[in-house]
Design an enzyme around this catalytic site. Structure first.
Site, PDB file in Angstrom:
ATOM      1  N   TYR A 151       0.915  -1.230   0.000  1.00  0.00           N
ATOM      2  CA  TYR A 151      -0.008   0.078   0.001  1.00  0.00           C
ATOM      3  C   TYR A 151       0.747   1.170   0.120  1.00  0.00           C
ATOM      4  O   TYR A 151       1.968   1.406   0.595  1.00  0.00           O
ATOM      5  CB  TYR A 151      -0.834   0.029   1.225  1.00  0.00           C
ATOM      6  N   ASP A 246       9.418   2.969  -0.279  1.00  0.00           N
ATOM      7  CA  ASP A 246       8.288   3.505   0.471  1.00  0.00           C
ATOM      8  C   ASP A 246       8.562   3.227   2.023  1.00  0.00           C
ATOM      9  O   ASP A 246       7.796   2.382   2.363  1.00  0.00           O
ATOM     10  CB  ASP A 246       6.991   3.139   0.248  1.00  0.00           C
ATOM     11  N   LYS A 274       4.027   9.104   8.795  1.00  0.00           N
ATOM     12  CA  LYS A 274       3.577   8.654  10.012  1.00  0.00           C
ATOM     13  C   LYS A 274       4.638   8.990  11.301  1.00  0.00           C
ATOM     14  O   LYS A 274       4.474  10.199  11.743  1.00  0.00           O
ATOM     15  CB  LYS A 274       3.714   7.059   9.879  1.00  0.00           C
TER      16      LYS A 274
END
Ligand SMILES: *Cc1c(COP(=O)(O)O)cnc(C)c1O
Length: 437
Positions: A151, A246, A274
């Site tokens: 994702y 990522d 995050k």
């Protein structure tokens, strides 16, 4: 022997959820929060402190979702709170440079040899979207290769068989993504060297970049072998394609250099999110000086943000990362997590339950399976999620908050005390016994 407990009260949460449904699609502002894959109404959270959360009904939980990863220092960390409060008196946004941006960049670049320049944005999605544009602008190629089970946020190019919420909802892609966009994204299986070789043969000189999660952790925890990741690095280089790592989850979770260090590779572009904002909305992407010189205003790849480098968010990021940069921080957290997982593994072995716990750094994932390794999305049996669903309810009833989907990983924060963890282990064991009774 199992201990039954009664369901927690969700009266207030249910009321709030009914109201929210009038305002938001599905009553939420991000789909997985709707608790579609687990029992009951989503809990409306009132406050958090250290490892704990309190909901609108006054239920108390030890939290292992940690806002989906950002809260590596737990809730309401004193240093972060003070840094934010200190900044609040000076204004919330200027749309002009501040010294705080320099300070956060310096802290990151000093501790991360994988990137030479960085650009702050406001979310992980934005970081990845910008990294893709940079790769396309630099290579003057259009195609992107991504992996089934990874994702990368919700930008059009990457909502092609994406993981996490989408898998949970049994969809493979999103409506509203033009076919022409999806055509530029090639999706292959993880941990498959032949598939990589084939894709570079089939699309010779057309692939701008291959993007992979540092450690795929949005659709189970699919820990890749070192030689596979190194092969991926080699084959992209040989074909003039960029490798985008990522690290929105793994960055600052597996140390400042994230999974790149773990796999001992140098990706071309790295994306962060995050943890980087200490709980505030911050994302970033970074690369070599040469690559970053392609970004506007130096270069021709446009990318901007009204609230990018927001001073309050920067202050939170600086406070958080200053703590993480201290000697031994990650070693301690990893040891704590290792001991926690070991204890559960012994229990599972003793009882002969068909559960595996996969772990890296301070991330862990429960897989209801007897497979020794799970490295591809198609190795996860959707039927096994029924066990997670049951365990999730038992855990909530015992004051333990896990992410509301079996495809989601758990996180241990530095705020989890030995007492919290010992109590949690007991509650997890009870819950698993109930699931299998
Ligand atoms: C969470 C996540 C994103 C998206 O970040 P948002 O801040 O939710 O937009 C992208 N990539 C990975 C690996 C993530 O875990």
């Amino acid at each position: 022997m199992t201990t039954t407990v009664s369901d927690i009260s969700r009266e207030k949460s249910a009321e709030l959820f009914e109201k929210a449904k009038q305002y938001f699609p599905g009553g939420v502002n991000s789909p997985v929060r709707a608790f579609k894959s687990v029992y009951g109404t989503p809990l409306f959270i009132e406050r958090g402190d250290k490892a704990r959360l309190w909901d609108a009904d006054g239920n108390e939980f030890i939290d292992y979702c940690c806002s989906w990863g950002p809260l590596i220092l737990g809730h309401n960390n004193e240093e972060i709170r003070e840094a934010v409060q200190n900044q609040l008196g000076k204004g919330l946004s200027f749309g002009a440079p501040t010294a705080l941006e320099n300070d956060l960049a310096e802290l990151i670049l000093k501790n991360n040899s994988k990137i030479e320049k960085i650009r702050f944005v406001s979310s992980g999605t934005e970081a990845v979207m910008s990294a893709i544009r940079l790769a396309r602008g630099y290579t003057k190629r259009d195609k992107i290769v991504k992996f089934e089970g990874c994702y990368h946020g919700h930008s059009d190019s990457l909502l092609v068989k994406a993981g996490s919420g989408l898998v949970t909802f049994g969809e493979t892609s999103s409506a509203g993504v033009p076919k022409a966009f999806a055509d530029e994204t090639i999706v292959i299986a993880l941990n498959d060297k032949e598939a990589l070789e084939q894709v570079f043969k089939d699309f010779k000189d057309q692939i701008a970049a291959v993007i992979i999660e540092g450690v795929p952790a949005n659709n189970g925890l699919l820990i890749q072998d070192k030689d596979y990741i190194q092969f991926l690095r080699e084959i992209t280089k040989q074909n003039g394609s960029l490798l985008i790592f990522d690290e929105v989850i793994t960055g600052f979770r597996l140390g400042f250099e994230g999974a790149s260090k773990y796999y001992d590779i140098q990706p071309d572009i790295l994306t962060y999110g995050k943890i980087i904002g200490g709980g505030m909305p911050v994302g970033a992407y970074g690369a070599s000086r040469e690559l970053m010189s392609c970004i506007s205003p130096d270069g021709a790849v446009y990318q901007a943000g009204t609230l990018a480098g927001n001073p309050v968010a920067m202050a939170a990021g600086i406070a958080a990362l200053s703590i993480l940069a201290k000697e031994g921080f990650y070693e301690k957290l990893e040891q704590t997590t290792g001991a926690f997982v070991d204890e559960l593994r012994s229990f599972i072995a003793e009882r002969n339950y068909q559960i595996k716990i996969f772990t890296i750094g301070s991330i862990f994932w429960f897989a209801f399976t007897d497979q020794e390794k799970i490295q591809r999305a198609d190795q996860i049996d959707p039927a096994s999620m029924e066990f997670y669903k049951k365990m999730h309810r038992e855990l909530l009833n015992r004051g333990i908050y896990f992410g509301p989907s079996g495809y989601e990983v758990g996180f241990i924060s530095a705020a989890h005390t030995q007492e919290d963890l010992t109590h949690t282990l007991l509650m997890i064991k009870e819950s698993i016994d109930v699931v299998y009774q």
